[in-house]
Design a protein around this motif. Structure first.
Motif, mmCIF file in Angstrom:
data_model
loop_
_atom_site.group_PDB
_atom_site.id
_atom_site.type_symbol
_atom_site.label_atom_id
_atom_site.label_comp_id
_atom_site.label_asym_id
_atom_site.label_seq_id
_atom_site.Cartn_x
_atom_site.Cartn_y
_atom_site.Cartn_z
ATOM 1 N N GLN A 172 37.975 124.316 27.003
ATOM 2 C CA GLN A 172 38.950 124.483 25.930
ATOM 3 C C GLN A 172 39.050 123.254 25.029
ATOM 4 O OE1 GLN A 172 42.752 125.541 27.693
ATOM 5 N NE2 GLN A 172 41.771 126.865 29.209
ATOM 6 N N ARG A 173 38.922 122.067 25.632
ATOM 7 C CA ARG A 173 39.218 120.841 24.884
ATOM 8 C C ARG A 173 37.994 119.978 24.607
ATOM 9 N NH1 ARG A 173 45.228 118.938 27.043
ATOM 10 N NH2 ARG A 173 45.976 121.022 27.635
ATOM 11 N N GLY A 174 36.841 120.350 25.145
ATOM 12 C CA GLY A 174 35.592 119.707 24.761
ATOM 13 C C GLY A 174 35.344 118.322 25.310
ATOM 14 N N PHE A 175 35.728 118.053 26.552
ATOM 15 C CA PHE A 175 35.431 116.766 27.171
ATOM 16 C C PHE A 175 34.450 116.955 28.327
ATOM 17 C CE2 PHE A 175 39.245 118.479 29.158
ATOM 18 C CZ PHE A 175 39.019 118.327 30.511
ATOM 19 N N LYS B 299 47.320 103.141 30.481
ATOM 20 C CA LYS B 299 48.599 103.703 30.904
ATOM 21 C C LYS B 299 48.387 104.611 32.111
ATOM 22 C CE LYS B 299 48.598 107.435 27.449
ATOM 23 N NZ LYS B 299 49.405 108.062 26.360
ATOM 24 N N MET B 300 49.462 104.824 32.857
ATOM 25 C CA MET B 300 49.332 105.503 34.144
ATOM 26 C C MET B 300 50.376 106.613 34.314
ATOM 27 S SD MET B 300 47.908 105.933 37.077
ATOM 28 C CE MET B 300 47.072 104.598 37.945
ATOM 29 N N GLN B 301 49.888 107.759 34.775
ATOM 30 C CA GLN B 301 50.746 108.881 35.140
ATOM 31 C C GLN B 301 50.637 109.088 36.651
ATOM 32 O OE1 GLN B 301 49.637 113.130 34.238
ATOM 33 N NE2 GLN B 301 51.300 112.942 32.734
ATOM 34 N N SER C 249 49.699 118.567 48.432
ATOM 35 C CA SER C 249 49.024 119.750 47.883
ATOM 36 C C SER C 249 48.774 119.687 46.380
ATOM 37 C CB SER C 249 49.873 120.998 48.175
ATOM 38 O OG SER C 249 51.176 120.834 47.623
ATOM 39 N N LEU C 250 48.799 118.507 45.798
ATOM 40 C CA LEU C 250 48.639 118.374 44.355
ATOM 41 C C LEU C 250 47.197 118.012 43.996
ATOM 42 C CD1 LEU C 250 51.866 116.278 43.605
ATOM 43 C CD2 LEU C 250 51.648 118.753 43.946
ATOM 44 N N PRO C 251 46.748 118.369 42.765
ATOM 45 C CA PRO C 251 47.488 119.026 41.687
ATOM 46 C C PRO C 251 47.538 120.542 41.859
ATOM 47 C CG PRO C 251 45.277 118.529 40.935
ATOM 48 C CD PRO C 251 45.391 117.967 42.324
ATOM 49 N N SER C 252 48.651 121.129 41.433
ATOM 50 C CA SER C 252 48.772 122.579 41.400
ATOM 51 C C SER C 252 48.758 123.036 39.943
ATOM 52 C CB SER C 252 50.035 123.035 42.131
ATOM 53 O OG SER C 252 51.184 122.387 41.628
ATOM 54 N N ALA C 253 48.940 124.318 39.729
ATOM 55 C CA ALA C 253 48.735 124.916 38.408
ATOM 56 C C ALA C 253 49.523 124.194 37.315
ATOM 57 C CB ALA C 253 49.131 126.388 38.450
ATOM 58 N N GLY C 254 48.849 123.897 36.237
ATOM 59 C CA GLY C 254 49.470 123.287 35.069
ATOM 60 C C GLY C 254 49.486 121.779 35.061
ATOM 61 N N MET C 255 49.208 121.159 36.207
ATOM 62 C CA MET C 255 49.320 119.704 36.285
ATOM 63 C C MET C 255 48.135 118.999 35.617
ATOM 64 S SD MET C 255 50.948 119.220 40.103
ATOM 65 C CE MET C 255 52.556 119.951 40.478
ATOM 66 N N ALA C 256 46.949 119.578 35.723
ATOM 67 C CA ALA C 256 45.788 118.974 35.061
ATOM 68 C C ALA C 256 45.993 118.951 33.550
ATOM 69 C CB ALA C 256 44.518 119.737 35.417
ATOM 70 N N ALA C 257 46.533 120.031 33.003
ATOM 71 C CA ALA C 257 46.789 120.088 31.559
ATOM 72 C C ALA C 257 47.802 119.024 31.148
ATOM 73 C CB ALA C 257 47.283 121.476 31.171
ATOM 74 N N ALA D 218 48.254 116.176 32.639
ATOM 75 C CA ALA D 218 47.552 114.892 32.690
ATOM 76 C C ALA D 218 46.735 114.680 31.415
ATOM 77 C CB ALA D 218 46.648 114.828 33.919
ATOM 78 N N LEU D 219 46.036 115.713 30.979
ATOM 79 C CA LEU D 219 45.225 115.593 29.770
ATOM 80 C C LEU D 219 46.082 115.371 28.532
ATOM 81 C CD1 LEU D 219 42.686 118.380 30.667
ATOM 82 C CD2 LEU D 219 42.129 115.950 30.393
ATOM 83 N N ASN D 220 47.257 115.988 28.497
ATOM 84 C CA ASN D 220 48.177 115.743 27.383
ATOM 85 C C ASN D 220 48.590 114.284 27.355
ATOM 86 O OD1 ASN D 220 48.070 118.489 26.832
ATOM 87 N ND2 ASN D 220 50.016 118.960 27.817
#
Length: 304
Positions: free
Chosen positions: A82-85, A218-220, A287-295, A297-299
């Motif tokens: 979707q984002r081209g990386f 920076k760190m998340q 149990s991480l990452p679960s649904a939506g967490m990768a997105a 992180a990319l944001n």
């Protein structure tokens, strides 16, 4: 009429056969990517649609996992489409109790250019830069458990390579004393009693690259409140490390709930840029990452 229809059908078929079919990207192993003191394996996922200078994301598995396994179980490859990386999936080869884990305990792994897995990972990044035109100003690290620990490691050792990181269920850089102190849950790092001052954690990062005055990545940070393997208390130690590195207050500049059960603390600089984010996932175990967490992180990385 039949002849006309047949001619039209034949013409349509010929056009269809002559039209190139878009190739489907797949996970590919790279065997000669440069210096590899960690003896690691490298897989890369390159989406068909991407800009000339794509961002690079290093996505690292947990103990007992593998690069191909993390490719299959996480959302980074679908988001790459979707984002081209470009996504690099390293496979750790160090045996440590829970199977193969990333080396975050040896003396070599704690030194910039010292050897072991960190040097191998930088070689993978350089390979992608050279082979696919990867953007050196958009290189990011992320990972789960052992991979989250290595995310902290890579940002500490190579602030000139990585621009940001997202660590899921990790520990601060230099938490493990040596090989005997790994793996969880029996180590001094992860037995629930680790408590250093922010200054001590920050010094551990600064000492890896004395004299470095450039920007820090920076760190998340992400952790489940019910994690018993890598205790939730270590999230606070990570926060203390990275806020100290940036010279920020231990008090968050804002808090919110981006999704139900996701409690986020943000630590921003005077300009309002969040340099550290910490997510407490209510009731989540190891149990991480679960649904939506990768997105998410990319944001945070700015890969949109």
């Amino acid at each position: 009429m039949i002849r006309t229809a047949l001619v039209a059908f034949t013409s349509t078929l010929l056009i269809a056969l002559a039209t190139p079919v878009a190739s489907a990207a797949s996970l590919v192993e790279v065997t000669n990517f440069g210096a590899n003191p960690g003896g690691m394996r490298m897989h890369v996922y390159v989406p068909d649609s991407r800009p000339p200078n794509p961002a690079i994301v290093v996505a690292m598995h947990g103990c007992g996992g593998s690069g191909p396994g993390f490719y299959s179980s996480s959302e980074f490859a679908s988001l790459a489409n979707q984002r081209g990386f470009v996504v690099i999936y390293p496979s750790a080869q160090q045996q440590a109790g829970f199977g193969k884990c990333f080396d975050t305990w040896s003396a070599a792994a704690k030194q910039r250019g010292g050897g072991s897995d960190p040097v191998s990972i930088v070689s993978m990044v350089n390979h992608v830069k050279q082979t696919y035109g990867g953007d050196p100003n958009r290189v990011f690290a992320t990972g789960s458990s052992s991979g989250g620990m290595m995310t902290n490691h890579m940002l500490a050792l190579y602030p000139d390579v990585f621009k940001a990181g997202a660590a899921f269920m990790g520990v601060p850089f230099n938490c493990f004393a040596n090989a005997a102190d790994f793996p969880p849950p029996g180590s001094k790092c992860t037995n629930g009693t680790m408590n250093r001052t922010p200054q001590q954690w920050g010094d551990a990062v600064r000492q890896t690259f004395p004299g470095y005055t450039g920007p820090r990545p920076k760190m998340q940070l992400w952790h489940g409140t019910a994690d018993t393997l890598v205790p939730y208390s270590l999230l606070q130690e990570e926060i203390e490390q990275w806020t100290n590195v940036f010279g920020l207050s231990q008090t968050p500049t804002s808090t919110d709930t981006p999704q139900p059960n996701w409690n986020r603390r943000r630590y921003a600089d005077p300009a309002g840029t969040a340099l550290v984010e910490a997510y407490s996932i209510q009731g989540a175990g190891h149990s991480l990452p679960s649904a939506g967490m990768a997105a998410q992180a990319l944001n945070f990385f700015g890969v949109v």
